[in-house]
Write a protein that holds these residues in place. Sequence first.
Motif, short mmCIF file in Angstrom:
data_model
loop_
_atom_site.label_atom_id
_atom_site.label_comp_id
_atom_site.label_asym_id
_atom_site.label_seq_id
_atom_site.Cartn_x
_atom_site.Cartn_y
_atom_site.Cartn_z
N GLY A 32 3.45 -0.94 -11.54
CA GLY A 32 3.23 -0.17 -10.33
C GLY A 32 1.82 -0.35 -9.79
N VAL A 35 1.64 -3.93 -8.28
CA VAL A 35 2.35 -4.00 -7.01
C VAL A 35 1.59 -3.24 -5.93
CG1 VAL A 35 4.46 -3.26 -5.81
CG2 VAL A 35 4.61 -4.42 -8.01
N SER A 36 1.03 -2.09 -6.28
CA SER A 36 0.24 -1.32 -5.33
C SER A 36 -0.99 -2.09 -4.87
CB SER A 36 -0.17 0.00 -5.96
OG SER A 36 -1.06 0.70 -5.15
N GLN A 39 0.21 -4.75 -2.53
CA GLN A 39 0.58 -4.17 -1.24
C GLN A 39 -0.65 -3.80 -0.42
OE1 GLN A 39 3.17 -0.89 -2.25
NE2 GLN A 39 4.94 -2.02 -1.50
N SER A 40 -1.67 -3.29 -1.07
CA SER A 40 -2.86 -2.92 -0.32
C SER A 40 -3.64 -4.14 0.17
CB SER A 40 -3.77 -2.03 -1.16
OG SER A 40 -4.29 -2.74 -2.25
N GLN A 45 3.95 -2.69 3.37
CA GLN A 45 4.34 -1.37 2.87
C GLN A 45 5.86 -1.25 2.85
OE1 GLN A 45 2.16 0.71 1.56
NE2 GLN A 45 0.56 -0.75 2.09
N LEU A 49 9.79 -2.92 -2.45
CA LEU A 49 8.84 -3.81 -3.12
C LEU A 49 8.14 -3.09 -4.28
CD1 LEU A 49 7.59 -6.64 -3.06
CD2 LEU A 49 5.80 -5.73 -1.60
N SER A 50 8.00 -1.79 -4.19
CA SER A 50 7.38 -1.05 -5.29
C SER A 50 8.40 -0.55 -6.30
CB SER A 50 6.57 0.12 -4.75
OG SER A 50 7.43 1.06 -4.14
N LYS A 54 9.20 -2.12 -10.72
CA LYS A 54 9.03 -1.09 -11.75
C LYS A 54 10.33 -0.87 -12.51
CE LYS A 54 7.01 1.97 -9.05
NZ LYS A 54 6.42 3.23 -8.59
#
Length: 90
Positions: A32, A35-36, A39-40, A45, A49-50, A54
């Motif tokens: 997580g 992936v975060s 994404q950032s 967003q 995808l998140s 996981k």
Amino acid sequence: MDTNAVLDVAFDALVLAAKLSAPVLVSALVVGFIVSLVQSVTQIQEITLSFVPKALAAGIALLVSGHWMISETVAFTHDMFERIPSLVGG
């Protein structure tokens, strides 16, 4: 059955629960975070995808550590059955 015996059994159960949940939770946490971070950086967003990575990481963690989890649970259960005579005062 006195208070110390109840607290001892409860403590052992909580420690076992923490040990059994750690592989799945840690793998989902690491994936997580990665992936975060992606994404950032990419500003994508997308909710799936998140979630999907996981879920896959949790499934892989269960496959890898499932045998260990079952053996720990069986050992704990055997220990609890061996404690029954002392817990009921016999």
